[in-house]
Design a protein around this motif. Structure first.
Motif, short mmCIF file in Angstrom:
data_model
loop_
_atom_site.label_atom_id
_atom_site.label_comp_id
_atom_site.label_asym_id
_atom_site.label_seq_id
_atom_site.Cartn_x
_atom_site.Cartn_y
_atom_site.Cartn_z
N PHE A 186 -27.56 34.04 -17.80
CA PHE A 186 -26.44 33.30 -17.23
C PHE A 186 -26.20 33.86 -15.84
N ARG A 187 -26.02 32.98 -14.87
CA ARG A 187 -25.83 33.45 -13.50
C ARG A 187 -24.65 32.72 -12.87
N VAL A 205 -19.33 22.83 -17.04
CA VAL A 205 -19.66 24.12 -17.61
C VAL A 205 -19.31 24.12 -19.09
N LYS A 237 -21.21 28.47 -8.32
CA LYS A 237 -22.25 27.76 -9.07
C LYS A 237 -22.52 28.54 -10.35
N PHE A 238 -22.56 27.83 -11.47
CA PHE A 238 -22.86 28.44 -12.76
C PHE A 238 -24.21 27.91 -13.21
N GLN A 239 -25.09 28.82 -13.59
CA GLN A 239 -26.43 28.42 -14.04
C GLN A 239 -26.76 29.14 -15.35
N GLU A 240 -27.30 28.41 -16.28
CA GLU A 240 -27.77 29.00 -17.52
C GLU A 240 -29.22 28.62 -17.68
N PHE A 241 -30.08 29.60 -17.85
CA PHE A 241 -31.50 29.33 -18.05
C PHE A 241 -32.10 30.40 -18.93
N GLU A 277 -22.95 32.24 -9.11
CA GLU A 277 -23.12 32.45 -7.68
C GLU A 277 -21.77 32.28 -7.01
#
Length: 159
Positions: free
Chosen positions: A52-53, A2, A44-48, A55
């Motif tokens: 930013f999300r 991250v 879970k870390f998501q960047e798109f 979970e």
């Protein structure tokens, strides 16, 4: 891995001045540590795009050994582990919930909007209270939103 970066410097500065920031970049580390401490799966870390999300996950096993520590668990969960709270919810119904039951006992087809008008509160308030009454097992909705009706399961609550 991250990558920590300040996404909105204006908000970050305000939070810092209010004393809400312990250290820059510590939030994600605290989330990861808390998940590990409680034995939960790693978030879970998501960047798109420009979003930013995060979970978060929970354990899927019931808290059978911790019945006394359930606290505000739903009635559905209490029933799944063989515990009920009938006495508690009957005495804990708020004024709006009591009015909803009274009005629905008179007219089983009232909508949330009509209930809100009659009681004098926002329809969102009615929707939240109906949700709780459904969780308590007091109300059941039959049929479509337009042509359906409400059933009050506990006949002792009807007038």
């Amino acid at each position: 891995m991250v990558i920590l970066k300040i996404r909105n410097k204006g908000i970050a500065n305000i939070f810092s001045q209010m004393g809400l920031v312990e250290a820059w970049g510590s939030g994600i580390k605290r989330i990861l540590n808390a998940a590990e401490e409680y034995g939960l799966p790693e978030p879970k870390f998501q960047e798109f795009d420009n979003m930013f999300r995060v979970e978060l996950f929970r354990n899927s096993f019931p808290m059978i050994n911790e019945k006394e520590n359930i606290g505000e668990a739903s009635e559905k969960h209490r029933r799944s582990i063989g515990e009920t709270s009938e006495v508690a919810w009957r005495t804990d119904l708020n004024d709006t919930q009591q009015k909803i039951i009274k009005l629905l006992s008179e007219d089983h087809q009232l909508s949330a909007v009509k209930l809100a008008e009659k009681i004098g509160v926002a329809s969102r308030n009615i929707e939240n209270n109906i949700k709780k009454l459904k969780e308590y097992g007091i109300l059941i909705r039959h049929g479509s939103p337009k042509n359906g009706y409400w059933e009050i399961v506990d006949k002792d609550l009807q007038e």
